[in-house]
Design a protein around this motif. Sequence first.
Motif, PDB file in Angstrom:
ATOM      1  N   PHE A   1       0.810  -1.218   0.000  1.00 25.04           N
ATOM      2  CA  PHE A   1       0.000   0.000   0.000  1.00 25.04           C
ATOM      3  C   PHE A   1       0.848   1.276   0.000  1.00 25.04           C
ATOM      4  N   VAL A   2       2.004   1.217   0.646  1.00 23.43           N
ATOM      5  CA  VAL A   2       2.903   2.372   0.738  1.00 23.43           C
ATOM      6  C   VAL A   2       4.335   1.909   0.510  1.00 23.43           C
ATOM      7  N   GLU A   3       5.224   2.880   0.354  1.00 25.58           N
ATOM      8  CA  GLU A   3       6.649   2.574   0.286  1.00 25.58           C
ATOM      9  C   GLU A   3       7.419   3.645   1.043  1.00 25.58           C
ATOM     10  N   ARG A   4       8.571   3.251   1.536  1.00 25.17           N
ATOM     11  CA  ARG A   4       9.471   4.201   2.183  1.00 25.17           C
ATOM     12  C   ARG A   4      10.475   4.675   1.141  1.00 25.17           C
ATOM     13  N   GLN A   5      10.816   5.955   1.266  1.00 23.72           N
ATOM     14  CA  GLN A   5      11.794   6.509   0.334  1.00 23.72           C
ATOM     15  C   GLN A   5      12.602   7.586   1.063  1.00 23.72           C
ATOM     16  N   LYS A   6      13.926   7.550   0.879  1.00 17.23           N
ATOM     17  CA  LYS A   6      14.771   8.571   1.487  1.00 17.23           C
ATOM     18  C   LYS A   6      14.506   9.913   0.809  1.00 17.23           C
ATOM     19  N   TYR A   7      14.467  10.951   1.619  1.00 18.23           N
ATOM     20  CA  TYR A   7      14.239  12.312   1.141  1.00 18.23           C
ATOM     21  C   TYR A   7      15.491  12.777   0.412  1.00 18.23           C
ATOM     22  N   GLU A   8      15.339  13.248  -0.815  1.00 18.96           N
ATOM     23  CA  GLU A   8      16.487  13.600  -1.641  1.00 18.96           C
ATOM     24  C   GLU A   8      17.359  14.693  -1.024  1.00 18.96           C
ATOM     25  N   LYS A   9      16.731  15.657  -0.343  1.00 16.94           N
ATOM     26  CA  LYS A   9      17.477  16.792   0.205  1.00 16.94           C
ATOM     27  C   LYS A   9      18.198  16.459   1.505  1.00 16.94           C
ATOM     28  N   ASP A  10      17.752  15.407   2.178  1.00 24.38           N
ATOM     29  CA  ASP A  10      18.372  14.994   3.442  1.00 24.38           C
ATOM     30  C   ASP A  10      18.154  13.494   3.584  1.00 24.38           C
ATOM     31  N   LYS A  11      19.168  12.720   3.275  1.00 23.78           N
ATOM     32  CA  LYS A  11      19.052  11.257   3.235  1.00 23.78           C
ATOM     33  C   LYS A  11      18.740  10.637   4.598  1.00 23.78           C
ATOM     34  N   ARG A  12      18.863  11.416   5.668  1.00 22.89           N
ATOM     35  CA  ARG A  12      18.526  10.889   6.997  1.00 22.89           C
ATOM     36  C   ARG A  12      17.012  10.781   7.189  1.00 22.89           C
ATOM     37  N   ILE A  13      16.272  11.536   6.400  1.00 24.21           N
ATOM     38  CA  ILE A  13      14.813  11.576   6.519  1.00 24.21           C
ATOM     39  C   ILE A  13      14.205  10.535   5.585  1.00 24.21           C
ATOM     40  N   VAL A  14      13.304   9.732   6.146  1.00 25.43           N
ATOM     41  CA  VAL A  14      12.606   8.717   5.360  1.00 25.43           C
ATOM     42  C   VAL A  14      11.141   9.128   5.252  1.00 25.43           C
ATOM     43  N   LEU A  15      10.666   9.178   4.015  1.00 27.48           N
ATOM     44  CA  LEU A  15       9.284   9.548   3.752  1.00 27.48           C
ATOM     45  C   LEU A  15       8.452   8.300   3.477  1.00 27.48           C
ATOM     46  N   VAL A  16       7.197   8.357   3.846  1.00 27.99           N
ATOM     47  CA  VAL A  16       6.245   7.295   3.532  1.00 27.99           C
ATOM     48  C   VAL A  16       5.391   7.813   2.382  1.00 27.99           C
ATOM     49  N   LEU A  17       5.390   7.074   1.286  1.00 30.20           N
ATOM     50  CA  LEU A  17       4.684   7.493   0.079  1.00 30.20           C
ATOM     51  C   LEU A  17       3.625   6.472  -0.317  1.00 30.20           C
ATOM     52  N   MET A  18       2.553   6.969  -0.883  1.00 27.01           N
ATOM     53  CA  MET A  18       1.442   6.137  -1.307  1.00 27.01           C
ATOM     54  C   MET A  18       1.788   5.395  -2.601  1.00 27.01           C
ATOM     55  N   LYS A  19       1.340   4.156  -2.685  1.00 26.73           N
ATOM     56  CA  LYS A  19       1.455   3.376  -3.918  1.00 26.73           C
ATOM     57  C   LYS A  19       0.053   3.252  -4.527  1.00 26.73           C
ATOM     58  N   ASP A  20      -0.003   2.791  -5.764  1.00 20.86           N
ATOM     59  CA  ASP A  20      -1.286   2.677  -6.465  1.00 20.86           C
ATOM     60  C   ASP A  20      -2.299   1.825  -5.701  1.00 20.86           C
ATOM     61  N   LYS A  21      -1.839   0.747  -5.103  1.00 21.83           N
ATOM     62  CA  LYS A  21      -2.747  -0.137  -4.355  1.00 21.83           C
ATOM     63  C   LYS A  21      -3.374   0.608  -3.172  1.00 21.83           C
ATOM     64  N   GLY A  22      -2.596   1.466  -2.532  1.00 21.08           N
ATOM     65  CA  GLY A  22      -3.117   2.277  -1.431  1.00 21.08           C
ATOM     66  C   GLY A  22      -4.151   3.277  -1.915  1.00 21.08           C
ATOM     67  N   LEU A  23      -3.869   3.925  -3.031  1.00 22.50           N
ATOM     68  CA  LEU A  23      -4.827   4.872  -3.611  1.00 22.50           C
ATOM     69  C   LEU A  23      -6.124   4.175  -3.992  1.00 22.50           C
TER      70      LEU A  23
END
Length: 147
Positions: free
Chosen positions: A79-101
């Motif tokens: 449903f979601v995926e984790r992705q490192k924030y491009e501007k600060d690799k220490r920050i991990v973002l949770v992003l929606m995937k198509d199945k979640g939408l």
Amino acid sequence: MSDRESIISIEKSIRYISAHVKSHGREILKKYELSPLQFVALQWVDDKVGITIGELSNRLDLAHSTTTDIVDKLENGGFVERQKYEKDKRIVLVLMKDKGLQIIKEVIAKRVSYISEITDHLSSEERDMLPGILESILHESEKKSDE
């Protein structure tokens, strides 16, 4: 009815309507083996593109570790995926995937259908007024929450 009694009645109505709308939408969650709390987390991920687990934890009012467990389950379910924030690799973002939408769309469609059914008895004037009244209340609620 006094002002206080009127406010108490409004609170109760909002609470009950909210519970009924959520309940009807949650029928779909069984198909995806998602808990109501996991779905709420999914909605927050959808509302804020690129939310951190810390932000999500605050929104859910849960411990960071509990929120991490929820995100793990959502990620394992696709449903979601984790992705490192491009501007600060220490920050991990949770992003929606198509199945979640897709699940959000299904649940919202079910809720909209239910709301249509329960407001069908209103006059067209009442139906036209209701969104504006609710938006105004929501706006005030959000202002108070930000204070």
